[in-house]
Design a protein around this motif. Structure first.
Motif, PDB file in Angstrom:
ATOM      1  N   GLU A   1      44.478  26.646 -34.537  1.00  0.00           N
ATOM      2  CA  GLU A   1      44.802  27.362 -33.306  1.00  0.00           C
ATOM      3  C   GLU A   1      43.644  28.282 -32.940  1.00  0.00           C
ATOM      4  O   GLU A   1      42.818  28.643 -33.780  1.00  0.00           O
ATOM      5  N   TRP A   2      43.605  28.640 -31.665  1.00  0.00           N
ATOM      6  CA  TRP A   2      42.547  29.519 -31.183  1.00  0.00           C
ATOM      7  C   TRP A   2      42.871  30.965 -31.525  1.00  0.00           C
ATOM      8  O   TRP A   2      44.039  31.361 -31.567  1.00  0.00           O
ATOM      9  N   ILE A   3      41.827  31.733 -31.772  1.00  0.00           N
ATOM     10  CA  ILE A   3      41.991  33.158 -32.024  1.00  0.00           C
ATOM     11  C   ILE A   3      41.104  33.949 -31.071  1.00  0.00           C
ATOM     12  O   ILE A   3      40.138  33.431 -30.511  1.00  0.00           O
ATOM     13  N   TYR A   4      41.468  35.202 -30.890  1.00  0.00           N
ATOM     14  CA  TYR A   4      40.733  36.149 -30.051  1.00  0.00           C
ATOM     15  C   TYR A   4      40.022  37.107 -30.990  1.00  0.00           C
ATOM     16  O   TYR A   4      40.646  37.723 -31.856  1.00  0.00           O
TER      17      TYR A   4
ATOM     18  N   ARG B   1      46.814  37.703 -27.767  1.00  0.00           N
ATOM     19  CA  ARG B   1      45.764  37.152 -26.913  1.00  0.00           C
ATOM     20  C   ARG B   1      45.243  35.820 -27.459  1.00  0.00           C
ATOM     21  O   ARG B   1      44.860  34.934 -26.698  1.00  0.00           O
ATOM     22  N   GLY B   2      45.253  35.677 -28.776  1.00  0.00           N
ATOM     23  CA  GLY B   2      44.918  34.375 -29.348  1.00  0.00           C
ATOM     24  C   GLY B   2      45.932  33.321 -28.937  1.00  0.00           C
ATOM     25  O   GLY B   2      45.577  32.167 -28.642  1.00  0.00           O
TER      26      GLY B   2
ATOM     27  N   GLU C   1      47.617  28.647 -25.530  1.00  0.00           N
ATOM     28  CA  GLU C   1      48.508  28.104 -24.504  1.00  0.00           C
ATOM     29  C   GLU C   1      47.742  27.716 -23.244  1.00  0.00           C
ATOM     30  O   GLU C   1      48.025  26.677 -22.633  1.00  0.00           O
ATOM     31  N   PHE C   2      46.768  28.519 -22.841  1.00  0.00           N
ATOM     32  CA  PHE C   2      45.956  28.162 -21.674  1.00  0.00           C
ATOM     33  C   PHE C   2      45.239  26.832 -21.921  1.00  0.00           C
ATOM     34  O   PHE C   2      45.150  25.982 -21.027  1.00  0.00           O
TER      35      PHE C   2
END
Length: 328
Positions: free
Chosen positions: A174-177, A280-281, A286-287
């Motif tokens: 998954e993406w992280i901020y 925010r991650g 989701e984006f």
């Protein structure tokens, strides 16, 4: 405008708030002007306001921006519909008289708390670029004008002073901020300069995918800046541009000390840093899922106004930059 809806709106909101709530700026032909009809030598400042406790700081920030020769107008977007109308009217009067220059300062009440309202196209915007900024960040005018100059050379990109990054957590897929010391891909709305055209792309275009992503912003009360970075990067296939400021005072930073700073932080959206980053991650993830691609691109380096002196000399018993004058 539906008459019944207007009557209902006027029973609970002011006429100005009703106008904002019931009129779609995306369908207003007077808002979307040709770039030829917009000023390119000045910028419109959009300050997001919400808490009455920050009003003294908003006065200071708005007044300072109004004193710049490159600022056409300062719009305080008041995003708290529960604020008493007399407070808003008093703030409007105070700001009108606080302007340091020809740029007018206006308060525009928003019909909801939606952070998407920060990027709504507006009739009051008569410039090709806007400066979107928070109500707790003070930047010296020389740096504001330098950042605007950099935008003029890069009108398709986001320009700002506060940068963050996205990254992929391979273990969790998954993406992280996060923050990287050597690169960045996200410019924050603490201070963000962008083309007025992107307000339309964010608010009026993109079909169902953009509508779903804007709904996520409303649901989380967060991530509108990340979504704008998605919009611009998807359009340009390029990252933002980070500019160095001489003075950028962030009163909302959790590392501040002092009673005033603590009071400012308490009303901020990002006071719980761990939870804030996690949320925010999740927005980035989701984006990406909704859009079907990852448009964010990394940028490297920072643009500065002056290289300045680099050598150290011994003066007055101290090591200082060689161009510093030390009194005897």
């Amino acid at each position: 405008m539906n008459l019944a809806a207007l009557i209902l709106c006027l029973s609970i909101l002011s006429p100005l708030q009703c106008s904002l709530a019931l009129n779609d700026p995306c369908e207003d032909p007077e808002i979307r002007r040709s770039p030829r009809d917009l000023r390119s030598d000045q910028i419109t400042v959009l300050i997001n306001g919400y808490s009455e406790r920050r009003i003294p700081l908003i006065r200071s920030i708005a007044a300072a921006h109004s004193g710049s020769a490159v600022v056409s107008a300062v719009l305080v977007l008041w995003g708290n519909p529960s604020t008493p109308l007399d407070v808003i009217n008093r703030l409007s009067r105070d700001l009108s008289s606080a302007s340091f220059g020809p740029a007018a300062i206006s308060v525009i009440p928003q019909s909801s708390t939606s952070l998407n309202s920060r990027f709504l196209p507006r009739r009051e915007i008569k410039t090709r670029a806007v400066l979107v900024c928070d109500d707790d960040v003070e930047v010296d005018l020389r740096s504001v004008e330098f950042a605007f100059k950099i935008w003029a050379s890069n009108p398709d990109r986001l320009i700002g002073l506060f940068a963050r990054s996205h990254d992929l957590d391979l273990s969790r897929k998954e993406w992280i901020y996060t923050i990287h010391p050597d690169r960045y891909s996200i410019m924050l709305t603490k201070f963000m300069i962008l083309s007025t055209e992107y307000l339309f792309k964010y608010s009026c275009e993109g079909g169902e995918a953009m509508a779903r992503m804007r709904r996520l912003v409303d649901e989380t009360q967060n991530c509108e800046d990340i979504l704008m970075n998605f919009v611009v990067a998807d359009e340009t296939n390029a990252g933002p541009v980070l500019v160095g400021a001489e003075q950028a005072r962030d009163h909302g930073d959790s590392r501040n000390e002092g009673e005033r700073e603590e009071e400012v932080r308490e009303v901020g959206l990002s006071t719980r840093r761990g939870e804030h980053r996690k949320r925010r991650g999740e927005c980035i993830t989701e984006f990406h899922r909704v859009l079907g691609r990852m448009p964010l691109r990394y940028s490297y380096g920072k643009v500065v106004n002056s290289v300045g002196e680099q050598g150290l000399c011994k003066k007055g018993g101290k090591l200082v930059f060689c161009d510093v004058q030390v009194g005897e």
